[in-house]
Design a protein around this motif. Sequence first.
Motif, PDB file in Angstrom:
ATOM      1  N   SER A  17     -14.640  55.094  -5.090  1.00  0.00           N
ATOM      2  CA  SER A  17     -13.575  55.128  -6.097  1.00  0.00           C
ATOM      3  C   SER A  17     -13.769  56.308  -7.045  1.00  0.00           C
ATOM      4  O   SER A  17     -12.792  56.926  -7.478  1.00  0.00           O
ATOM      5  CB  SER A  17     -13.463  53.800  -6.855  1.00  0.00           C
ATOM      6  N   LEU A  82      -6.630  53.336 -13.494  1.00  0.00           N
ATOM      7  CA  LEU A  82      -7.671  52.320 -13.491  1.00  0.00           C
ATOM      8  C   LEU A  82      -8.303  52.321 -12.104  1.00  0.00           C
ATOM      9  O   LEU A  82      -7.631  52.025 -11.107  1.00  0.00           O
ATOM     10  CB  LEU A  82      -7.082  50.946 -13.813  1.00  0.00           C
ATOM     11  N   ILE A  91     -12.583  42.836  -9.532  1.00  0.00           N
ATOM     12  CA  ILE A  91     -12.869  44.163 -10.067  1.00  0.00           C
ATOM     13  C   ILE A  91     -14.339  44.222 -10.488  1.00  0.00           C
ATOM     14  O   ILE A  91     -14.995  43.195 -10.648  1.00  0.00           O
ATOM     15  CB  ILE A  91     -11.945  44.492 -11.252  1.00  0.00           C
ATOM     16  N   TYR A 115      -1.658  54.015 -12.696  1.00  0.00           N
ATOM     17  CA  TYR A 115      -2.058  54.172 -11.295  1.00  0.00           C
ATOM     18  C   TYR A 115      -3.322  53.362 -11.065  1.00  0.00           C
ATOM     19  O   TYR A 115      -4.176  53.271 -11.954  1.00  0.00           O
ATOM     20  CB  TYR A 115      -2.341  55.647 -10.975  1.00  0.00           C
ATOM     21  N   TYR A 116      -3.442  52.802  -9.872  1.00  0.00           N
ATOM     22  CA  TYR A 116      -4.655  52.091  -9.464  1.00  0.00           C
ATOM     23  C   TYR A 116      -5.332  52.869  -8.348  1.00  0.00           C
ATOM     24  O   TYR A 116      -4.665  53.352  -7.420  1.00  0.00           O
ATOM     25  CB  TYR A 116      -4.335  50.712  -8.897  1.00  0.00           C
ATOM     26  N   ILE A 118      -8.436  51.769  -5.890  1.00  0.00           N
ATOM     27  CA  ILE A 118      -9.291  50.635  -5.564  1.00  0.00           C
ATOM     28  C   ILE A 118      -9.991  50.911  -4.239  1.00  0.00           C
ATOM     29  O   ILE A 118      -9.353  51.301  -3.260  1.00  0.00           O
ATOM     30  CB  ILE A 118      -8.467  49.329  -5.416  1.00  0.00           C
ATOM     31  N   LEU A 131      -6.640  41.973  -7.678  1.00  0.00           N
ATOM     32  CA  LEU A 131      -5.859  42.717  -8.665  1.00  0.00           C
ATOM     33  C   LEU A 131      -5.418  41.915  -9.883  1.00  0.00           C
ATOM     34  O   LEU A 131      -4.841  42.476 -10.810  1.00  0.00           O
ATOM     35  CB  LEU A 131      -4.625  43.335  -8.000  1.00  0.00           C
ATOM     36  N   LEU A 134      -6.456  43.411 -13.322  1.00  0.00           N
ATOM     37  CA  LEU A 134      -5.776  44.671 -13.639  1.00  0.00           C
ATOM     38  C   LEU A 134      -4.311  44.417 -13.974  1.00  0.00           C
ATOM     39  O   LEU A 134      -3.799  44.926 -14.970  1.00  0.00           O
ATOM     40  CB  LEU A 134      -5.878  45.660 -12.467  1.00  0.00           C
ATOM     41  N   ASP A 135      -3.651  43.637 -13.131  1.00  0.00           N
ATOM     42  CA  ASP A 135      -2.235  43.353 -13.377  1.00  0.00           C
ATOM     43  C   ASP A 135      -2.036  42.636 -14.705  1.00  0.00           C
ATOM     44  O   ASP A 135      -1.124  42.959 -15.469  1.00  0.00           O
ATOM     45  CB  ASP A 135      -1.658  42.504 -12.240  1.00  0.00           C
ATOM     46  N   ILE A 146       3.896  50.827 -12.983  1.00  0.00           N
ATOM     47  CA  ILE A 146       2.833  51.077 -12.006  1.00  0.00           C
ATOM     48  C   ILE A 146       3.417  52.080 -11.012  1.00  0.00           C
ATOM     49  O   ILE A 146       4.248  51.746 -10.176  1.00  0.00           O
ATOM     50  CB  ILE A 146       2.348  49.788 -11.338  1.00  0.00           C
ATOM     51  N   LYS A 149      -0.520  53.288  -6.216  1.00  0.00           N
ATOM     52  CA  LYS A 149      -1.757  52.567  -5.896  1.00  0.00           C
ATOM     53  C   LYS A 149      -2.371  53.197  -4.662  1.00  0.00           C
ATOM     54  O   LYS A 149      -1.672  53.492  -3.696  1.00  0.00           O
ATOM     55  CB  LYS A 149      -1.473  51.095  -5.592  1.00  0.00           C
ATOM     56  N   TYR A 151      -5.447  52.341  -2.012  1.00  0.00           N
ATOM     57  CA  TYR A 151      -6.429  51.376  -1.534  1.00  0.00           C
ATOM     58  C   TYR A 151      -7.285  52.045  -0.470  1.00  0.00           C
ATOM     59  O   TYR A 151      -6.789  52.423   0.588  1.00  0.00           O
ATOM     60  CB  TYR A 151      -5.756  50.160  -0.913  1.00  0.00           C
TER      61      TYR A 151
END
Length: 177
Positions: A17, A82, A91, A115-116, A118, A131, A134-135, A146, A149, A151
Amino acid sequence: MKNVLIISSSPRKYGNSQILCEQFKKGAEAKGHQVKIVRIMEQKIGFCRACDGCMRNGGTCVLKDDMNEILKMFQEADVLVLATPVYFYGISAQMKMFIDRTYPIWQHLGKKEVYYIISAGLGTDIIERSLGDLDGFVEHFEEYKIAGKIYATNVMEAGLVKDQSVFQEAYDMGYSV
């Protein structure tokens, strides 16, 4: 030009990450944005003590650590990234600590494009199950979107993302800000 803040909660300096955070940063900077990465592991941040001192004294935490400066950067940011690895279906503890320590400003989290990033040693289903924290955090913002994302799945060993399409996707997502 936007002010971008990346909160990286990877305990590994060269973890997957974290690598994707660096790629996002390169993309956003190439577009002309101002970008700061905060690596939680490199900060002196204590755990929230649930004393409510911050609620009694105008939103200033009683702990005198690096989080006070991070909260200032957070409030100035237009864009928030994040980034966390998934550990045991959730997380990282570092990200949860960051979220908990935003309590002094929870009523003033502002408007953010979010933005995520992960990463997980298993598949997408594991990421999606993780999630909730975070959400839930983002839903407390005054206004949010958002916007993306990423992943990174099946990346147990550090550095594996460099050989996957998410490596370029992180740069592209940063550039799209």
